[in-house]
Enzyme design. Structure first.
Site, mmCIF file in Angstrom:
data_model
loop_
_atom_site.group_PDB
_atom_site.id
_atom_site.type_symbol
_atom_site.label_atom_id
_atom_site.label_comp_id
_atom_site.label_asym_id
_atom_site.label_seq_id
_atom_site.Cartn_x
_atom_site.Cartn_y
_atom_site.Cartn_z
ATOM 1 N N SER A 36 -19.076 -27.511 35.939
ATOM 2 C CA SER A 36 -18.013 -26.980 36.798
ATOM 3 C C SER A 36 -17.797 -27.876 38.016
ATOM 4 O O SER A 36 -16.675 -28.290 38.323
ATOM 5 C CB SER A 36 -18.410 -25.560 37.225
ATOM 6 O OG SER A 36 -17.633 -25.124 38.297
ATOM 7 N N ASP A 47 -11.840 -25.409 34.245
ATOM 8 C CA ASP A 47 -12.839 -24.830 35.144
ATOM 9 C C ASP A 47 -12.311 -23.566 35.812
ATOM 10 O O ASP A 47 -13.054 -22.619 36.021
ATOM 11 C CB ASP A 47 -13.280 -25.843 36.207
ATOM 12 C CG ASP A 47 -14.335 -25.226 37.113
ATOM 13 O OD1 ASP A 47 -15.386 -24.834 36.588
ATOM 14 O OD2 ASP A 47 -14.082 -25.071 38.318
ATOM 15 N N ARG A 68 -16.819 -16.383 34.447
ATOM 16 C CA ARG A 68 -18.262 -16.386 34.752
ATOM 17 C C ARG A 68 -18.576 -15.438 35.900
ATOM 18 O O ARG A 68 -19.595 -14.747 35.903
ATOM 19 C CB ARG A 68 -18.717 -17.810 35.135
ATOM 20 C CG ARG A 68 -18.860 -18.730 33.943
ATOM 21 C CD ARG A 68 -19.056 -20.167 34.399
ATOM 22 N NE ARG A 68 -20.204 -20.341 35.240
ATOM 23 C CZ ARG A 68 -20.283 -21.234 36.244
ATOM 24 N NH1 ARG A 68 -19.277 -22.046 36.500
ATOM 25 N NH2 ARG A 68 -21.367 -21.330 36.961
HETATM 26 N N1 URA Z 1 -19.650 -24.177 42.513
HETATM 27 C C1 URA Z 1 -18.808 -24.544 41.524
HETATM 28 O O1 URA Z 1 -17.833 -25.233 41.760
HETATM 29 N N2 URA Z 1 -19.068 -24.165 40.290
HETATM 30 C C2 URA Z 1 -20.115 -23.415 39.982
HETATM 31 O O2 URA Z 1 -20.281 -23.123 38.838
HETATM 32 C C3 URA Z 1 -20.982 -23.021 40.997
HETATM 33 C C4 URA Z 1 -20.734 -23.416 42.270
#
Ligand code: URA
Length: 408
Positions: A182, A160, A167
């Protein structure tokens, strides 16, 4: 194989567990390049993912690292997460409240994403505050003082961490499936038994419609069920900013005022009370009214603020040294009238342009810059009266800041 997978998603077809595994683990190993991952992420943003794909990808993210085992603690451990908004410093307020009531809270937070701020960036504005605790340190601290707010440890859902950073700078943040994967991979890996997710909707949020928020709510609950975790959600408004301050140090200082009970009645305080109450209900199984009384009492007695100080000290921060930029300009109302709207998204964009957030993933943060609103929606203003303060370090065009406010 890699290009084939991108093409398959571009055409809206479902990817198998194996295909997702090869692609995402290939990225972690450096075999799949940034531009290929960006391309797949964009195809996912546009074409979505099936539930099967979302569950597979969540498993791949979780399996990329360790899962904390907190079963040595005799109590249930809670966690809370927000999908991110403008001025969202709720974690800094809720976590100490809940911990001061004897409910252990372990929160691994992220950095800013897009124009939304991140709790970890805010905490790093406290000189010395460590956000890089190891798994062992996290477990010891939650046992010792019942509260931890740290960055995601390197060993938990490392997938992540890298995907999140990519991202952020490739326009692939606002995808319900990617957000679900995520959040839930981190939450499951973090080990908490009960998880509350604050899903924000509005022009200053990652999600713009209630329908998307509901979709995300369903998904995170389904993922929770698979891993036997209780997941609750709150869908909350993010068309106007939360509270008065946007910018890292400014937001920590505002959180402190709320923990000290100095600011009541604004939208930030209200949301914090709602979230903290819900967490207490989840953890203790008490009726809402009792939970709310406990929360209010923890603020009024000073124990929530004491817990915050305990947290900062345990993580080596020196709260006395937090500071904001000395360079300040005041935005003045150009006409008299009533503040009809304050655009959360413009506030987010402009605070990033001041240096409070990142434009590219390598950027640093200017902790002391940001915007403090002097007026809220519904307030009357006179022409020439100050409506916001801009804390800055590099030059900027004050005129651009006027469109934050709609005054009529
Ligand atoms: N919070 C997260 O942890 N991940 C995301 O993709 C968006 C908000």
């Amino acid at each position: 194989m890699i290009v084939h997978i991108i093409n398959k998603k571009r055409l809206g077809k479902e990817l198998s567990y194996h295909e997702l595994d090869v692609f995402f683990n290939g990225y972690l190993e450096g075999k799949v390049k940034d531009y290929q991952m960006s391309s797949l992420l964009m195809a996912i943003c546009i074409n979505g993912m099936s539930e099967e794909e979302i569950f597979s990808l969540t498993k791949i993210f979780i399996d990329s690292g360790d899962v904390l085992d907190l079963s040595f603690l005799s109590d249930v451990v809670v966690d809370k997460h927000s999908t991110g908004g403008i001025g969202d410093k709720t974690t800094l307020i809720i976590a100490p409240i809940v911990a001061s009531l004897g409910i252990p809270i372990l929160k691994m937070s992220g950095r800013g994403l897009g124009y939304t701020g991140g709790t970890i960036d805010k905490l790093e504005s406290i000189p010395g505050y460590r956000i890089d605790l190891s798994d062992e340190e996290v477990m010891k601290q939650v046992e010792d003082i019942g509260i931890v707010i740290t960055g995601q440890t390197a060993s938990l859902a490392p997938m992540d961490k890298v995907i999140y950073a990519l991202r952020d700078v490739t326009g692939t943040v606002s995808s319900v499936p990617l957000i679900a994967v995520s959040i839930m991979s981190k939450k499951i890996a973090g080990g908490a038994d009960k998880i509350l997710i604050d899903i924000k909707v509005g022009n200053g949020a990652l999600l713009q419609t209630r329908k998307e928020a509901e979709e995300l709510s369903n998904l995170v609950k389904k993922i929770g069920q698979i891993y036997q975790r209780e997941v609750e959600t709150i869908i909350s408004d993010m068309n106007v900013p939360l509270g008065y301050c946007i910018g890292n140090s400014l937001e920590v200082m505002e959180a402190i005022r709320i923990l000290k009970g100095e600011e009541v009645g604004n939208n930030l305080t209200q949301l914090c009370l709602e979230l903290a109450t819900k967490l207490v209900c989840m953890a203790r199984g008490v009726p809402v009214q009792d939970a709310q009384d406990m929360v209010l009492q923890s603020i009024q007695s000073g124990s929530a603020y004491q817990k915050f100080l305990e947290l900062v000290k345990a993580q080596h921060g020196d709260i006395e040294k937090i500071s904001v930029s000395k360079k300040v300009k005041i935005i003045k109302a150009e006409i008299s009238g009533v503040v009809k709207d304050i655009s959360a998204i413009r506030l987010g964009e402009l605070s990033v342009s001041l240096g409070a957030g990142r434009i590219s993933k390598e950027d640093g943060i200017d902790y002391g810059v940001g915007i403090e609103l002097l007026k809220q929606v519904g307030d009357t203003v006179k022409k020439g009266e100050g409506i916001a303060k801009v804390y800055y370090t590099k030059s900027f065009h004050l005129q651009e800041f006027h469109d934050i406010f709609l005054i009529k």
